[in-house]
Scaffold this motif. Structure first.
Motif, short mmCIF file in Angstrom:
data_model
loop_
_atom_site.label_atom_id
_atom_site.label_comp_id
_atom_site.label_asym_id
_atom_site.label_seq_id
_atom_site.Cartn_x
_atom_site.Cartn_y
_atom_site.Cartn_z
N GLN A 35 0.83 -1.20 0.00
CA GLN A 35 0.00 0.00 0.00
C GLN A 35 0.86 1.25 0.00
O GLN A 35 0.62 2.18 -0.78
CB GLN A 35 -0.94 -0.01 1.21
N ASP A 39 0.87 3.89 -3.03
CA ASP A 39 0.24 5.19 -2.78
C ASP A 39 1.22 6.32 -2.45
O ASP A 39 0.93 7.48 -2.72
CB ASP A 39 -0.76 5.08 -1.63
N PRO A 119 -2.62 9.22 5.63
CA PRO A 119 -4.03 8.85 5.50
C PRO A 119 -4.26 7.47 4.85
O PRO A 119 -5.05 6.68 5.34
CB PRO A 119 -4.63 9.97 4.66
N GLY A 120 -3.53 7.18 3.79
CA GLY A 120 -3.68 5.88 3.13
C GLY A 120 -3.21 4.75 4.02
O GLY A 120 -3.83 3.68 4.07
N HIS A 121 -2.11 4.98 4.73
CA HIS A 121 -1.57 3.96 5.63
C HIS A 121 -2.54 3.68 6.77
O HIS A 121 -2.84 2.52 7.06
CB HIS A 121 -0.22 4.42 6.17
N VAL A 122 -3.03 4.74 7.39
CA VAL A 122 -3.96 4.57 8.51
C VAL A 122 -5.24 3.89 8.04
O VAL A 122 -5.78 3.01 8.72
CB VAL A 122 -4.26 5.93 9.18
N THR A 123 -5.72 4.26 6.87
CA THR A 123 -6.92 3.62 6.31
C THR A 123 -6.69 2.13 6.13
O THR A 123 -7.54 1.30 6.49
CB THR A 123 -7.33 4.28 4.98
N GLU A 124 -5.53 1.76 5.59
CA GLU A 124 -5.21 0.34 5.38
C GLU A 124 -5.13 -0.40 6.70
O GLU A 124 -5.67 -1.50 6.85
CB GLU A 124 -3.90 0.21 4.60
N ARG A 126 -6.55 0.40 9.52
CA ARG A 126 -7.91 0.31 10.08
C ARG A 126 -8.71 -0.79 9.39
O ARG A 126 -9.34 -1.62 10.03
CB ARG A 126 -8.63 1.65 9.95
N GLU A 127 -8.67 -0.80 8.06
CA GLU A 127 -9.50 -1.76 7.32
C GLU A 127 -9.06 -3.21 7.51
O GLU A 127 -9.90 -4.09 7.62
CB GLU A 127 -9.52 -1.40 5.84
N ASP A 131 -10.82 -3.04 11.85
CA ASP A 131 -12.19 -3.35 11.46
C ASP A 131 -12.49 -4.85 11.52
O ASP A 131 -13.65 -5.25 11.53
CB ASP A 131 -12.50 -2.82 10.05
#
Length: 164
Positions: A35, A39, A119-124, A126-127, A131
């Motif tokens: 990721q 990104d 942001p992309g790292h944190v989103t990954e 989290r997901e 999650d």
């Protein structure tokens, strides 16, 4: 050489847990690396260096301390920092009080690269991690991680205490 009759072999259940943990950790690290490369144009190892420096006073740290915190050899860290210097994300200079040591400093350009990548790292993260867990599992993961870190630090003599 130790006597194999005294070895506490893993039970079938422990073996499944161990392999499941290894596979999850390996796949998570590989996914985060892919990721960040896709990104943000950087491997997860570079991201970790930028994060450590961003959280340090004056966004700077002795190279030896940075290597220790990242569990990296000094030569591997030096190679990574050299690459980050070429991007203009880090500058390196001699330590003010000890000319034998050097200090890595996160530049404004490096900080901006980190801000863009976060942001992309944190989103990954989290997901694929948070999650997937219930609040109770998250608490258990934290407790388990702290217990393992404490045991590692006890056995390896690593200074410091685990963060809360």
């Amino acid at each position: 050489m130790s006597d194999h009759s005294e070895i506490r072999w893993l039970s079938d259940h422990e073996q499944r847990v161990w392999r499941s943990y290894l596979m999850a950790n390996s796949e998570l690290q590989a996914r985060l690396d892919r990721q960040l490369r896709a990104d943000a144009g950087m491997p997860v190892a570079y991201y970790q260096i930028l994060v450590m420096l961003s959280e340090s006073p004056d966004r700077a740290m002795r190279m030896s301390c940075l290597a220790e915190l990242l569990h990296s050899s000094r030569s591997r860290l030096s190679h990574a920092v050299s690459a980050l210097e070429k991007y203009g994300w880090i500058s390196r200079c001699a330590h003010a009080h000890d000319r034998r040591g050097s200090v890595a400093r996160l530049t404004d350009t490096g900080y901006e690269a980190l801000v863009r990548a976060a942001p992309g790292h944190v989103t990954e993260v989290r997901e694929v991690l948070f999650d997937a867990l219930t609040p109770e599992q998250l608490d258990s993961l934290h407790e388990i991680s702290q217990a393992v870190l404490a045991k590692l630090r006890e056995r390896c003599g690593t200074p410091g205490t685990p963060p809360p």
